[in-house]
Motif scaffolding. Structure first.
Motif, PDB file in Angstrom:
ATOM      1  N   LEU A 275      37.174  35.566  41.417  1.00 45.09           N
ATOM      2  CA  LEU A 275      37.521  34.587  42.458  1.00 45.09           C
ATOM      3  C   LEU A 275      36.367  34.421  43.441  1.00 45.09           C
ATOM      4  O   LEU A 275      36.043  33.317  43.875  1.00 45.09           O
TER       5      LEU A 275
ATOM      6  N   ALA B 243      39.821  40.208  38.676  1.00 45.44           N
ATOM      7  CA  ALA B 243      40.265  38.882  39.135  1.00 45.44           C
ATOM      8  C   ALA B 243      39.700  38.554  40.509  1.00 45.44           C
ATOM      9  O   ALA B 243      39.287  37.421  40.773  1.00 45.44           O
TER      10      ALA B 243
ATOM     11  N   ILE C 139      39.477  34.601  35.944  1.00 45.77           N
ATOM     12  CA  ILE C 139      40.613  34.937  36.831  1.00 45.77           C
ATOM     13  C   ILE C 139      41.913  34.952  36.040  1.00 45.77           C
ATOM     14  O   ILE C 139      42.748  35.844  36.181  1.00 45.77           O
TER      15      ILE C 139
END
Length: 805
Positions: A659, A655, A646
């Motif tokens: 996540l 990202a 991330i």
């Protein structure tokens, strides 16, 4: 009748004022308010026989028993005296305000709510036997007086004076609270009566002097002692009824009450005697000297109040000397405590009348500037008579009550020269010398107030209004006080027996076992020329000569410019503090959430880690932990890898996927730990979150690769590692030092038998945390309604714009 209820009676009545304000029609709200102090005054009068016999009354309302916090109302001679002043003069002030404040132009409902709130606060201060409740009432006096002083809030000076008084008195209140805490630690009690009983044992404690100084700071700030007096002249911006009430019988007297109440505890200390007597005497001189510089009637009275408060304070300090003198009750030291209380009563009476006369002059002429006044004697004869009586009493002239207490003050100051605490004769001699000089200036400013206002040449061309006598209703209250001024002179021993003696016995229990032991006979003439009488004659001669030549030497006050004063020092300090605070705030208030997170997390791990290491609070016992399996290691590595991805990702899409991987890894942990409900919840939340993120980022404008890359910052990295290490260490240490069994054992034992459920997680959410869950759902519902409303408003706005096109 419960004493605690009587304390709160004014506040209870205040709740009905907003409702009655519009219902009363043409009737002035003050008539309803007047009932409250009259009832209180009559009831407190009925308690005089009890305190005369040395009896006391106690009433308690338990508040928070677990921390020994209660409101304890205690009536003895001292608290009853102040209660009579608060309610009696309060009734006269309310009566005066009915005719002074215009019903059509003033917001009377606000005024009387503040006034009744203040009355409750003062009654609570003088009757509290519990240190913490006394402090709470003490600060309530600061808050309510702030509202009263700033009643005309559209005026800059009113707001400034209100803020100034609150800043100084609240500072003193906080210092006083520290002293109370130290006292409670020393005596292991919050009761003032119990602390007085332990006074000899407390004197040797390490905290004794610290508690003494902190409590005196609270008393000095509230009673306007040097150098804290600067708030009192600015408080004159309040309406005259407020000034008459706050500065004759209540606000400034709270500090005197505090010193009087704690004298039995601290009288053993020479520090107490030096500070109280010395500061009081210097304040007396300072206030009397600078009163003659003032040109505003209320300004003159403000500085006269400062000087008179200093006089009473010095007497209270001298009263503690009786603790150190053998058979003090048979010597002149007995006069100090009696004179302090006697002059306190006299001051409340004559100063209340003088403030009301200043308000009448302002009300009927349109100005308080003494340079524009003069020759009002024939136009306002009743006001002049009342002003003359009050001023002559303040000056200490015979036939008025102030003469008697002033004589006793000089007697007490002369006695100080014989006190062994002063190792050098010159220091002891300074006290009567300074007292005599200050009394000369007191004589002058008393005459200055009355004769420069009512005598001399009338100047109608300089007055905003045509001068005339005040209506009878406005004159009733000051006239009653003027009658009392004269009556006290002719029946001083009646006042002494019923009111002063019980209070003196409470201040000096080391001298008197009961009020009947206080044998002080007050007389205007003792059959001989005494030293104090000779000093009084000197005051009259020198004071009269200086007043006669006042215009010639009053210009010397120009040598004390306003730019060089404690007021300007305070103003400069406030401006510097404000500017410094703004500059400091500009440094850290960047407007970026990430900056604030850095501050919070940085201080968090520094403070927690340093505290725990310094106190050696860490202890690790990992023997009872379950072994770590292969799958757990793999999932943990995946979770760490996702987190690093991330931070290092060069695109939003990467990202977001990383996540989601972190969230799914946590869900796998729940599966391994046999928590299917939590795993399912985590999977659903992560799926929805990832989808929402993708949808939201899809609509964002494309950004450059430079903007997408998040640069690595060493400081942020260290803070992140520090917070992670702190939480890990705290968690391991907490697990290793369990003092009580885990709450989960209770859930296991009761989830089926008590709650009737089979799923422990569901039962905790629905039953054990039922209200918590309900409120969470409520918050989500409110947020959902707000979002829908905002969307509808946006759609409506777009439709309107489309129709206009």
């Amino acid at each position: 009748m419960s004493l605690v209820f009587l304390i709160f009676l004014p506040l209870i009545a205040a709740l009905f004022i907003p409702l009655l304000f519009k219902k009363l029609g043409r009737i002035h709200t003050g008539w309803f308010v007047l009932i409250v102090p009259v009832i209180l005054f009559i009831y407190y009068l009925t308690l005089l026989p009890t305190t005369l016999e040395g009896g006391t009354l106690v009433s308690e309302l338990s508040w928070i028993p677990s921390i020994d916090l209660a409101i304890v109302a205690y009536i003895d001679g001292l608290s009853l005296l102040f209660s009579l002043l608060i309610s009696g003069i309060g009734a006269l002030v309310v009566l005066y305000s009915i005719f002074y404040l215009d019903k059509k132009r003033e917001q009377l409902h606000n005024f009387y709510v503040y006034l009744l709130m203040f009355m409750t606060a003062m009654l609570g201060v003088v009757q509290s036997d519990h240190l913490i409740s006394l402090y709470l009432f003490w600060e309530l006096t600061s808050i309510s007086s702030f509202l009263l002083i700033g009643y005309w809030y559209t005026r800059d000076r009113s707001r400034f004076g209100a803020l100034k008084s609150m800043m100084i008195t609240v500072f003193g209140g906080l210092m006083m609270l520290g002293g109370f805490v130290l006292l409670s630690i020393m005596g292991n009690t919050y009761s003032i009566r119990e602390l007085i009983a332990q006074a000899p044992e407390l004197a040797g404690h390490d905290f004794f002097v610290w508690a003494l100084v902190l409590i005196l700071l609270g008393a000095f700030t509230k009673s306007a002692q040097f150098p804290f007096y600067i708030w009192l002249p600015d408080a004159m911006e309040a309406p005259t009824p407020v000034s008459a009430y706050l500065h004759s019988a209540t606000m400034v007297k709270a500090g005197l009450y505090l010193v009087a109440r704690f004298t039995p505890i601290f009288a053993v200390s020479g520090t107490w005697i030096w500070l109280v007597t010395g500061v009081g005497l210097f304040t007396l001189f300072w206030g009397s000297f600078f009163a003659l510089k003032q040109k505003d009637l209320k300004g003159i009275l403000a500085f006269s109040t400062v000087s008179q408060l200093g006089l009473i304070m010095s007497l209270l300090g001298a009263s503690a000397m009786g603790f150190h003198v053998e058979n003090a009750a048979e010597t002149v030291f007995k006069y100090a405590g009696f004179a302090a209380i006697f002059h306190l009563v006299n001051h409340a009476v004559f100063k209340g009348s003088l403030f009301m006369i200043a308000g009448i002059v302002d009300h009927e002429t349109g100005t308080r500037d003494i340079r524009k006044l003069g020759g009002l004697m024939s136009l306002m004869p009743v006001s002049f008579t009342i002003a003359m009586i009050g001023s002559f009493s303040m000056a200490g002239i015979p036939l008025f009550g102030g003469f008697l207490s002033k004589e006793m003050f000089l007697t007490a100051m002369l006695a100080i020269t014989e006190f062994d605490l002063f190792s050098m004769d010159v220091w002891g001699l300074l006290f009567p010398v300074v007292a005599w000089i200050a009394s000369v200036f007191t004589f002058i400013y008393s005459f200055y107030f009355v004769f420069h206002t009512f005598a001399g040449k009338h100047k109608p061309e300089e007055l905003p209004k045509q001068a005339h006598e005040a209506p009878i209703g406005m004159l009733i209250s000051p006239a009653i006080l003027a009658v009392l001024v004269v009556a006290i002179f002719f029946v001083p021993n009646f006042v002494g027996k019923w009111i002063v003696n019980p209070a003196v016995a409470a201040i000096q229990p080391f001298l008197y076992d009961s009020p009947s032991d206080v044998h002080v006979h007050v007389a205007a003439w003792h059959g001989a020329i005494t030293p104090e009488l000779a000093m009084t004659i000197g005051i009259f001669l020198i004071g009269g000569l200086m007043f006669w030549t006042l215009r010639k030497w009053q210009r010397s006050y120009d040598a004390f410019p306003d730019k060089v004063s404690l007021n300007r020092l305070y103003d400069h300090f406030m401006y510097m503090s404000d500017g410094g605070a703004n500059r400091f705030s500009a440094v850290y208030m960047t407007g970026f959430i990430r900056s604030y997170l850095v501050y919070m997390f940085g201080f968090f791990f520094l403070i927690v880690l340093s505290t725990l290491f310094l106190n050696e609070a860490f202890a690790f016992d990992l023997t009872d932990l379950a072994p770590i399996g292969f799958y757990e290691i793999v999932i943990a590595l995946a979770l760490v890898g996702g987190t690093i991805t991330i931070l290092a990702a060069k695109s939003r899409l990467t990202a977001i996927i990383a996540l989601g991987a972190v969230g799914y890894s946590v869900a796998l942990f729940f599966v391994i730990f046999r928590a299917p409900d939590l795993a399912l919840t985590q999977l659903v939340i992560e799926t929805i979150s990832v989808a929402l993120f993708l949808l939201a980022f899809y609509h964002l404008p494309k950004s450059s690769k430079k903007e997408e890359r998040i640069g690595f910052k060493v400081g942020n990295g260290l803070i992140a590692l520090g917070v992670g290490a702190t939480m890990t260490l705290v968690a391991l240490s907490a697990h290793s030092q369990k003092i009580l069994p885990s709450i989960s054992e209770y859930y296991k034992e009761t989830v089926y038998s008590e709650a009737g459920g089979g799923n422990i997680v569901n039962v905790i959410l629905v039953d054990y945390r039922g209200f918590d869950t309900l409120f969470e759902i409520t918050v989500l519902g409110i947020a959902g309604i707000a979002i829908i409303t905002m969307i509808k408003l946006r759609l409506t706005k777009k439709e309107g714009q489309h129709e206009n096109k």
